[in-house]
Design a protein around this motif. Structure first.
Motif, PDB file in Angstrom:
ATOM      1  N   ALA A 107      24.715  43.237  50.991  1.00 37.07           N
ATOM      2  CA  ALA A 107      25.600  44.381  51.214  1.00 37.07           C
ATOM      3  C   ALA A 107      25.442  45.446  50.137  1.00 37.07           C
ATOM      4  CB  ALA A 107      27.052  43.909  51.273  1.00 37.07           C
ATOM      5  N   MET A 108      24.940  45.084  48.970  1.00 39.02           N
ATOM      6  CA  MET A 108      24.822  46.043  47.870  1.00 39.02           C
ATOM      7  C   MET A 108      23.684  47.036  48.064  1.00 39.02           C
ATOM      8  SD  MET A 108      25.753  43.975  44.506  1.00 39.02           S
ATOM      9  CE  MET A 108      27.376  43.326  44.302  1.00 39.02           C
ATOM     10  N   GLY A 109      22.669  46.638  48.769  1.00 37.71           N
ATOM     11  CA  GLY A 109      21.567  47.562  49.006  1.00 37.71           C
ATOM     12  C   GLY A 109      20.671  47.728  47.789  1.00 37.71           C
ATOM     13  N   ALA A 110      19.859  48.788  47.829  1.00 40.63           N
ATOM     14  CA  ALA A 110      18.810  49.008  46.834  1.00 40.63           C
ATOM     15  C   ALA A 110      19.341  49.342  45.445  1.00 40.63           C
ATOM     16  CB  ALA A 110      17.879  50.124  47.309  1.00 40.63           C
ATOM     17  N   GLU A 111      20.544  49.902  45.357  1.00 39.80           N
ATOM     18  CA  GLU A 111      21.059  50.305  44.042  1.00 39.80           C
ATOM     19  C   GLU A 111      21.551  49.129  43.203  1.00 39.80           C
ATOM     20  OE1 GLU A 111      24.022  50.759  47.279  1.00 39.80           O
ATOM     21  OE2 GLU A 111      22.128  51.781  46.935  1.00 39.80           O
ATOM     22  N   GLY A 112      21.679  47.947  43.794  1.00 38.90           N
ATOM     23  CA  GLY A 112      22.122  46.778  43.043  1.00 38.90           C
ATOM     24  C   GLY A 112      23.602  46.844  42.739  1.00 38.90           C
ATOM     25  N   GLY A 113      24.034  46.070  41.743  1.00 32.89           N
ATOM     26  CA  GLY A 113      25.442  46.061  41.377  1.00 32.89           C
ATOM     27  C   GLY A 113      25.826  44.772  40.693  1.00 32.89           C
ATOM     28  N   ARG A 114      27.076  44.386  40.846  1.00 31.80           N
ATOM     29  CA  ARG A 114      27.608  43.208  40.172  1.00 31.80           C
ATOM     30  C   ARG A 114      28.412  42.376  41.165  1.00 31.80           C
ATOM     31  NH1 ARG A 114      31.077  45.064  35.728  1.00 31.80           N
ATOM     32  NH2 ARG A 114      29.129  45.177  34.584  1.00 31.80           N
ATOM     33  N   ILE A 115      28.187  41.075  41.119  1.00 35.94           N
ATOM     34  CA  ILE A 115      28.989  40.126  41.882  1.00 35.94           C
ATOM     35  C   ILE A 115      29.690  39.237  40.873  1.00 35.94           C
ATOM     36  CG2 ILE A 115      28.968  38.155  43.462  1.00 35.94           C
ATOM     37  CD1 ILE A 115      26.533  39.398  44.818  1.00 35.94           C
ATOM     38  N   THR A 116      31.007  39.197  40.938  1.00 32.23           N
ATOM     39  CA  THR A 116      31.784  38.337  40.048  1.00 32.23           C
ATOM     40  C   THR A 116      32.216  37.107  40.832  1.00 32.23           C
ATOM     41  OG1 THR A 116      32.559  40.252  38.797  1.00 32.23           O
ATOM     42  CG2 THR A 116      33.798  38.199  38.544  1.00 32.23           C
ATOM     43  N   ILE A 117      31.872  35.959  40.295  1.00 26.85           N
ATOM     44  CA  ILE A 117      32.186  34.683  40.927  1.00 26.85           C
ATOM     45  C   ILE A 117      33.220  34.002  40.050  1.00 26.85           C
ATOM     46  CG2 ILE A 117      31.248  32.451  41.626  1.00 26.85           C
ATOM     47  CD1 ILE A 117      28.484  33.990  41.775  1.00 26.85           C
ATOM     48  N   GLY A 118      34.379  33.721  40.618  1.00 26.00           N
ATOM     49  CA  GLY A 118      35.444  33.136  39.816  1.00 26.00           C
ATOM     50  C   GLY A 118      36.103  31.963  40.497  1.00 26.00           C
ATOM     51  N   THR A 119      36.676  31.108  39.671  1.00 25.88           N
ATOM     52  CA  THR A 119      37.469  29.994  40.189  1.00 25.88           C
ATOM     53  C   THR A 119      38.841  30.037  39.532  1.00 25.88           C
ATOM     54  OG1 THR A 119      36.570  28.489  38.513  1.00 25.88           O
ATOM     55  CG2 THR A 119      35.499  28.477  40.667  1.00 25.88           C
ATOM     56  N   ALA A 120      39.796  29.507  40.241  1.00 22.53           N
ATOM     57  CA  ALA A 120      41.162  29.427  39.731  1.00 22.53           C
ATOM     58  C   ALA A 120      41.863  28.291  40.453  1.00 22.53           C
ATOM     59  CB  ALA A 120      41.905  30.737  39.974  1.00 22.53           C
ATOM     60  N   GLN A 121      42.918  27.818  39.861  1.00 24.52           N
ATOM     61  CA  GLN A 121      43.728  26.806  40.514  1.00 24.52           C
ATOM     62  C   GLN A 121      45.010  27.467  40.982  1.00 24.52           C
ATOM     63  OE1 GLN A 121      44.439  23.295  38.229  1.00 24.52           O
ATOM     64  NE2 GLN A 121      45.806  22.413  39.728  1.00 24.52           N
ATOM     65  N   ILE A 122      45.305  27.317  42.274  1.00 25.31           N
ATOM     66  CA  ILE A 122      46.551  27.840  42.809  1.00 25.31           C
ATOM     67  C   ILE A 122      47.341  26.671  43.392  1.00 25.31           C
ATOM     68  CG2 ILE A 122      45.628  30.141  43.284  1.00 25.31           C
ATOM     69  CD1 ILE A 122      45.479  29.347  46.240  1.00 25.31           C
ATOM     70  N   ASN A 123      48.638  26.795  43.384  1.00 27.28           N
ATOM     71  CA  ASN A 123      49.494  25.759  43.956  1.00 27.28           C
ATOM     72  C   ASN A 123      49.875  26.163  45.368  1.00 27.28           C
ATOM     73  OD1 ASN A 123      49.580  24.130  41.629  1.00 27.28           O
ATOM     74  ND2 ASN A 123      51.064  25.514  40.706  1.00 27.28           N
ATOM     75  N   LEU A 124      49.756  25.221  46.281  1.00 25.00           N
ATOM     76  CA  LEU A 124      50.118  25.462  47.673  1.00 25.00           C
ATOM     77  C   LEU A 124      51.488  24.877  47.941  1.00 25.00           C
ATOM     78  CD1 LEU A 124      46.729  24.546  49.374  1.00 25.00           C
ATOM     79  CD2 LEU A 124      47.557  26.808  48.746  1.00 25.00           C
ATOM     80  N   SER A 125      52.190  25.511  48.852  1.00 25.43           N
ATOM     81  CA  SER A 125      53.494  24.980  49.243  1.00 25.43           C
ATOM     82  C   SER A 125      53.274  23.692  50.032  1.00 25.43           C
ATOM     83  CB  SER A 125      54.241  26.007  50.095  1.00 25.43           C
ATOM     84  OG  SER A 125      53.663  26.076  51.385  1.00 25.43           O
TER      85      SER A 125
END
Length: 142
Positions: A107-125
């Motif tokens: 999706a970034m195409g020829a100009e490139g860019g940055r992809i940030t990959i993150g993890t987190a812990q969330i609490n579910l009801s």
């Protein structure tokens, strides 16, 4: 004796060793993808087991990082190191993560860019609820 005659041997050995390990990981990934395609045709049950999400993500990043660098894309990892294991099918999760990363790179195409990959812990009801961030495209679709 070979090392004494070739002073750059250790450095070349490390480079070759890393390349062979990457090739082996790609071969394993290819085998897993082919198995996944065959299993999809047969609709096998997921092989759920405790797994470390960060390890799965790091393995995925290692597989696509050369492609990202070639496309002038920076992969930023923002992974929490205190996540508990989760019950998933690691092969299926790897395929999901790789698809998301590759789709983002495309999706970034020829100009490139940055992809940030993150993890987190969330609490579910108790009834189950996931957090989804809203995304809007430039054409105002949501």
């Amino acid at each position: 004796m070979l090392r004494q005659r070739n002073p750059g041997w250790d450095e070349n050995w490390l480079i070759c060793d890393q390349a062979v390990k990457k090739i082996a990981r790609q071969a394993d990934r290819s085998r897993t993808i082919i198995r996944g395609l065959l299993d999809f045709a047969r609709q096998r049950a997921p092989n759920r087991q405790p797994a470390a999400v960060n390890k799965i993500l790091l393995d995925c990043v290692a597989l696509v990082e050369d492609q990202a660098q070639f496309q002038n894309i920076e992969l930023v990892k923002n992974l929490r190191d205190d996540l508990p294991p989760v019950i998933v099918d690691p092969a299926q999760m790897q395929q999901v993560f790789i698809n998301l990363i590759v789709n983002g790179m495309d999706a970034m195409g020829a100009e490139g860019g940055r992809i940030t990959i993150g993890t987190a812990q969330i609490n579910l009801s108790p009834v189950g609820m996931a957090q989804i961030k809203k995304a809007t495209c430039p054409k105002r679709h949501s």
